[in-house]
Design a protein around this motif. Structure first.
Motif, PDB file in Angstrom:
ATOM      1  N   MET A 136      65.615  87.100  41.767  1.00 50.27           N
ATOM      2  CA  MET A 136      65.251  86.252  43.136  1.00 50.27           C
ATOM      3  C   MET A 136      65.739  84.685  42.587  1.00 50.27           C
ATOM      4  O   MET A 136      66.283  84.046  43.722  1.00 50.27           O
ATOM      5  N   THR A 137      65.223  84.389  41.423  1.00 51.22           N
ATOM      6  CA  THR A 137      65.409  82.851  41.190  1.00 51.22           C
ATOM      7  C   THR A 137      66.995  82.761  41.035  1.00 51.22           C
ATOM      8  O   THR A 137      67.261  81.609  41.471  1.00 51.22           O
ATOM      9  N   ARG A 138      67.482  83.700  40.363  1.00 47.49           N
ATOM     10  CA  ARG A 138      69.068  83.508  40.326  1.00 47.49           C
ATOM     11  C   ARG A 138      69.654  83.526  41.456  1.00 47.49           C
ATOM     12  O   ARG A 138      70.721  82.688  41.647  1.00 47.49           O
ATOM     13  N   GLN A 139      69.304  84.079  42.508  1.00 42.00           N
ATOM     14  CA  GLN A 139      69.839  84.006  43.889  1.00 42.00           C
ATOM     15  C   GLN A 139      69.465  82.813  44.590  1.00 42.00           C
ATOM     16  O   GLN A 139      70.167  82.495  45.591  1.00 42.00           O
ATOM     17  N   GLY A 140      68.550  82.157  44.199  1.00 39.01           N
ATOM     18  CA  GLY A 140      67.904  80.750  44.728  1.00 39.01           C
ATOM     19  C   GLY A 140      67.053  81.208  45.931  1.00 39.01           C
ATOM     20  O   GLY A 140      66.795  80.266  46.789  1.00 39.01           O
TER      21      GLY A 140
END
Length: 248
Positions: free
Chosen positions: A205-209
């Motif tokens: 979720m962090t990677r996807q922003g």
């Protein structure tokens, strides 16, 4: 740091070091899009927020409303803190209506993270946790301390869950009593249980922003005591990060 362990600090006492040994079963690869500071912030704070919402009945984070039997109106206390700022974002990912409490200086930040309503906890309405729109809460992600049940009770829906990440003896006793009496309004103490699958999801979720880490301040390892002092003070906005090899 290309991997980070999802081990809560209470498990082995916690600590700060340049190197640490962790079980492979509780270690997650850090995507290149996720910074070291973000990776270090996720294991305890974001995992706690995620497990809070799940304990309240949220089963889906695809914007559909949190699942067929989950809550719809959620309160997040201390919403600008380490756990709270993740709880706001995750609740919005689930498609819930979020009311949040924080200090006056962070009202804009909390709204920017997705809160539909934001209350200054020092105002009369904020101290009473009352939704500006008059909503009753199906669930409370309680990330603050020192709030008695008598404050929660008037703002809860008929069936509601207060998930407390800072429970004391009184909270544990009330939770037990509510459980044995089959109360519809319940206080649930939460102790983080590390789960690799959840950490992988949070990292993605962090990677996807879709999940943002707010960093209050950064300290080199040599000034770790200052970081602890600021954390204990209880007024940090987001996470406090200790960096290995950071500038003195």
């Amino acid at each position: 740091m290309n991997h980070f362990p999802c081990i809560p600090p209470w498990k082995n006492g916690g600590g700060l070091a340049e190197y640490a040994v962790a079980p492979a079963s509780l270690t997650v690869a850090r995507p290149p899009e996720v910074s070291a500071a973000e990776g270090a912030s996720l294991p305890t704070a974001a995992s706690t927020a995620l497990q809070q919402l799940k304990a309240a009945g949220v089963s889906s984070f695809d914007g559909s409303g949190g699942g067929s039997n989950g809550p719809r109106n959620v309160l997040v206390t201390a919403a600008s803190g380490g756990v709270g700022h993740y709880a706001v974002q995750l609740a919005k990912l689930a498609g819930l209506h979020v009311t949040a409490t924080c200090g006056a200086r962070n009202l804009g930040l909390v709204r920017g993270l997705g809160a539909d309503e934001a209350l200054d906890y020092k105002t009369p309405e904020g101290a009473r946790l009352r939704s500006p729109s008059g909503r009753k809460y199906d669930a409370v992600m309680h990330c603050a301390t020192g709030t008695p049940w008598s404050v929660f009770a008037p703002v809860l829906a008929g069936e509601a869950t207060v998930v407390d990440v800072t429970p004391g003896i009184a909270a544990a006793a009330r939770s037990f009593l509510q459980k044995v009496t089959l109360a519809k309004q319940r206080l649930v103490p939460l102790l983080l249980v590390p789960r690799k699958g959840e950490m992988e999801w949070l990292a993605d979720m962090t990677r996807q922003g879709k999940l943002r880490t707010v960093v209050d301040s950064r300290y080199p390892l040599s000034r770790a005591q200052e970081a602890w002092a600021k954390s204990i003070g209880g007024h940090a906005t987001g996470k406090i990060v200790v960096e290995m090899g950071g500038e003195e």
